[in-house]
Design an enzyme around this catalytic site. Sequence first.
Site, mmCIF file in Angstrom:
data_model
loop_
_atom_site.group_PDB
_atom_site.id
_atom_site.type_symbol
_atom_site.label_atom_id
_atom_site.label_comp_id
_atom_site.label_asym_id
_atom_site.label_seq_id
_atom_site.Cartn_x
_atom_site.Cartn_y
_atom_site.Cartn_z
ATOM 1 N N ASN A 8 44.765 -22.850 -18.381
ATOM 2 C CA ASN A 8 46.009 -22.844 -17.615
ATOM 3 C C ASN A 8 46.393 -21.376 -17.447
ATOM 4 O O ASN A 8 46.744 -20.702 -18.422
ATOM 5 C CB ASN A 8 47.103 -23.622 -18.347
ATOM 6 C CG ASN A 8 48.425 -23.614 -17.602
ATOM 7 O OD1 ASN A 8 48.853 -22.596 -17.074
ATOM 8 N ND2 ASN A 8 49.095 -24.755 -17.582
ATOM 9 N N ASP A 152 45.020 -28.976 -18.920
ATOM 10 C CA ASP A 152 46.261 -28.992 -19.669
ATOM 11 C C ASP A 152 46.835 -30.397 -19.583
ATOM 12 O O ASP A 152 47.346 -30.800 -18.540
ATOM 13 C CB ASP A 152 47.221 -27.947 -19.065
ATOM 14 C CG ASP A 152 48.572 -27.928 -19.742
ATOM 15 O OD1 ASP A 152 48.787 -28.716 -20.679
ATOM 16 O OD2 ASP A 152 49.423 -27.114 -19.321
ATOM 17 N N ASN A 154 49.262 -31.514 -21.563
ATOM 18 C CA ASN A 154 50.676 -31.482 -21.960
ATOM 19 C C ASN A 154 51.016 -32.553 -22.994
ATOM 20 O O ASN A 154 52.138 -33.063 -23.030
ATOM 21 C CB ASN A 154 51.589 -31.587 -20.734
ATOM 22 C CG ASN A 154 51.956 -30.217 -20.175
ATOM 23 O OD1 ASN A 154 52.397 -29.330 -20.908
ATOM 24 N ND2 ASN A 154 51.745 -30.020 -18.885
ATOM 25 N N ASP A 249 50.234 -17.934 -21.110
ATOM 26 C CA ASP A 249 50.746 -18.500 -22.360
ATOM 27 C C ASP A 249 49.775 -19.513 -22.962
ATOM 28 O O ASP A 249 50.024 -20.036 -24.056
ATOM 29 C CB ASP A 249 52.132 -19.112 -22.163
ATOM 30 C CG ASP A 249 52.206 -20.101 -21.000
ATOM 31 O OD1 ASP A 249 51.238 -20.160 -20.200
ATOM 32 O OD2 ASP A 249 53.227 -20.798 -20.869
#
Length: 267
Positions: A8, A152, A154, A249
């Site tokens: 990401n 990703d 999540n 990040d």
Amino acid sequence: MLRVTSLNVNGLRSAFRKGLAPWLEKHNADVVCLQEIKIQDADLIDELRHPLNYTGYFCHAEKKGYSGVGLYLRHDAQVNAGMACEEFDREGRILRADFKDLTIISAYLPSGSSGEERQAAKFRFLDHFGPWVDAMMEDYKKTGHNYIICGDWNIAHKEIDLKNWKGNLKNSGFTPEERAWISDVFDRRGFVDVFRKVNAEPDQYTWWSNRGQAWAKNVGWRIDYQIATPGIADKAMATSIYKDERFSDHAPLTIDYDWKLAPFVAK
């Protein structure tokens, strides 16, 4: 060997400014799955569209500066976007590359951390994504064609997958409902969490909040995965989470497979 990397980038242009291209050159992945590219097609300069000796493919969100996924490929593939779901295909969340006997997907599942509305959207996404994933497993069982879903997600699956699990039991990304959904992907649907197949160690995270000292103290979450059908998962040889440099990040997640990638051949 087949090297697959997922990252990401939290903005493709930002990641390149932070040195992603030189790292990609040294890293030498065959397939790079990108999420949250946050860029429109008109803004893709050559350096971003086809870096090094990669061919780039992208699925953009309609909303500028939002979401979007991409693939950098070194081998010929048939590439398609979306999962036939108008609501989420507009957000640029799915891009798949079909090779002869393997499909690799870059997926960016919604975050629900901004509030109840987006959490509800996240559950709607999972309702559409589940049958789409089921079709892959059915195809694998019928034909032997393998799948790797990178990206990703999540969702942190288990307590080992985030530092402060006790404080996040009611928070998006670690709710009982989300964890049960991803458990179902493994337990009932039969997919494999390839990283955990190879590496069972704690403190293995791929995302850190920008708040406080999360990165410095390694207070992170493992929410980036390579989830695969058993045939290719059994070929996993090594995994790595690259943290020597920060491109976003998230950290790049790489898995090496004992697999020779055969280019797509139209039938």
